[in-house]
Design an enzyme around this catalytic site. Structure first.
Site, PDB file in Angstrom:
ATOM      1  N   LYS A 208       0.890  -1.136  -0.138  1.00 37.11           N
ATOM      2  CA  LYS A 208       0.077  -0.049  -0.025  1.00 37.11           C
ATOM      3  C   LYS A 208       0.776   1.125  -0.084  1.00 37.11           C
ATOM      4  O   LYS A 208       0.552   2.193  -0.902  1.00 37.11           O
ATOM      5  CB  LYS A 208      -1.034   0.009   1.208  1.00 37.11           C
ATOM      6  CG  LYS A 208      -2.118  -0.853   1.008  1.00 37.11           C
ATOM      7  CD  LYS A 208      -2.870  -1.240   2.312  1.00 37.11           C
ATOM      8  CE  LYS A 208      -3.906  -2.170   2.047  1.00 37.11           C
ATOM      9  NZ  LYS A 208      -4.442  -2.757   3.441  1.00 37.11           N
TER      10      LYS A 208
ATOM     11  N   GLN B  78      -5.128  -1.503   9.512  1.00 36.86           N
ATOM     12  CA  GLN B  78      -5.071  -2.449   8.778  1.00 36.86           C
ATOM     13  C   GLN B  78      -5.766  -3.768   9.753  1.00 36.86           C
ATOM     14  O   GLN B  78      -5.462  -3.651  10.923  1.00 36.86           O
ATOM     15  CB  GLN B  78      -3.631  -3.069   8.786  1.00 36.86           C
ATOM     16  CG  GLN B  78      -3.327  -4.316   8.121  1.00 36.86           C
ATOM     17  CD  GLN B  78      -4.040  -4.324   6.655  1.00 36.86           C
ATOM     18  OE1 GLN B  78      -3.697  -3.501   5.750  1.00 36.86           O
ATOM     19  NE2 GLN B  78      -4.566  -5.437   6.125  1.00 36.86           N
TER      20      GLN B  78
ATOM     21  N   ASP C 262     -11.375   3.013   3.719  1.00 33.79           N
ATOM     22  CA  ASP C 262     -11.669   1.667   3.675  1.00 33.79           C
ATOM     23  C   ASP C 262     -13.078   1.377   3.569  1.00 33.79           C
ATOM     24  O   ASP C 262     -13.842   0.317   3.106  1.00 33.79           O
ATOM     25  CB  ASP C 262     -11.209   0.722   5.013  1.00 33.79           C
ATOM     26  CG  ASP C 262     -10.130  -0.215   4.585  1.00 33.79           C
ATOM     27  OD1 ASP C 262      -9.996  -0.450   3.425  1.00 33.79           O
ATOM     28  OD2 ASP C 262      -9.393  -0.665   5.554  1.00 33.79           O
TER      29      ASP C 262
END
Ligand code: NAD
Length: 283
Positions: free
Chosen positions: A55, A99, A122
């Site tokens: 990422k 995460q 997200d």
């Protein structure tokens, strides 16, 4: 036997990332804004470390700022909340990603819902999930958004098609179903308690498999010509395989995604798309 087209998610994601980099350049030159993505990793999960590294790399390659925070496994709920709050207040940070999975002593839902919904790239915050479910503009979870892009690229208009989504998780199955409903598909959500799964799948024009069971979906379950999107990432004897038995679908499906190289590369590309959207403001 009809040929089954292989849906090349890797190539699609590369094109999308190049387009994002072009739009980032424009944003910098016209508005003086450099999009910034903060990624927070707690603990040492090896798969998560690889995702976070990728990422960061792809964020920088797109011309954005990447802020990476690696916190120890022993980080407390309060410490992680304080980190999220500081990122919420930081004007250089447009997108925040914590995460998952988080260590067991941390309440993941509370952490996700502490992210400013306008920075929730997200798309897991309850406000963004609710907006998606009610048809309002929102951040859409990255993997489901990637599935939708591949389907539209393959099929064009999805209206009226019957989609069977296998899996009902909050991060994949449910948002995929919401997106397909928004495209006017007739949507069936199948899950671990579904009876006669092969019979349900046989009705589908579109099959999205997000189960986490290696090669569970067989070609013999498919209606001829169905398009198959395989979200699964399973490691079997050191090899990555999807939730769909790819070989058995050849000649039956009209198109299908491989694993690796299908849905997987779309996830980070869509994360970058969402970060750019966060930097420019939701339209
Ligand atoms: P999950 O474990 O949260 O959910 C799995 C779902 O599958 C559940 O809703 C369950 O009801 C259903 N299920 C389980 N067994 C079943 C069965 N026998 N028949 C029908 N349904 C069944 O998993 P998830 O987080 O949604 O992930 C699903 C898969 O997608 C995993 O392999 C994961 O690694 C992968 N994944 C890939 C990406 C990507 O970037 N490509 C992103 C997220 C998840």
């Amino acid at each position: 036997m009809t040929d089954t087209k292989i849906i090349d998610g890797k190539a699609f994601a590369e094109r999308l990332r190049a387009d994002i980099a072009r739009r980032v350049e424009l944003l910098k030159s016209q508005k003086g804004i450099t999009p910034g993505l903060a990624v927070v990793l707690v603990g040492n999960d090896p798969a998560s470390e690889v995702y976070v590294r990728n990422k960061g790399k792809q964020t920088r390659e797109a011309g954005m700022n990447s802020y990476e925070f690696k916190l120890p496994e022993t980080t407390s709920q309060a410490e992680l909340l304080a980190k999220v709050e500081s990122l919420n207040l930081n004007p250089d940070v447009h997108g925040i990603l914590v995460q998952l999975p988080l260590p067991k002593h941390i309440d993941g839902e509370a952490i996700i819902n502490a992210i400013n919904p306008a920075k929730d790239v997200d798309g897991f915050h309850v406000i963004n999930a609710g907006k998606l479910a009610t048809g309002q503009e929102s951040f859409v979870p990255c993997t489901p958004l990637g599935c939708l892009m591949l389907l539209k690229d393959t099929l064009g208009d999805l209206s009226g098609l019957h989609a069977v989504v296998i899996g009902r998780s909050n991060i994949v199955g449910k948002p995929v179903a919401q997106l397909l409903l928004r495209e006017n598909c007739t949507v069936t959500i199948a899950h671990s308690k579904t009876k006669d799964l092969p019979g349900v799948v046989r009705q589908a024009d579109i099959v999205v498999a997000a189960v986490g069971k290696p090669e569970m979906v067989k070609g013999s379950w498919l209606k001829k010509g169905a398009v198959v999107i395989d979200v699964g990432i399973n490691r079997v004897n050191g090899k990555l395989v999807g939730d769909v038995d790819f070989e058995s679908c050849q000649g039956i499906a009209s198109a299908s995604t491989p694993v690796p190289g299908g849905v997987g590369p779309m996830t980070i590309a869509c994360l970058l798309e969402n970060t750019l959207k966060a930097a420019t403001g939701l339209s």
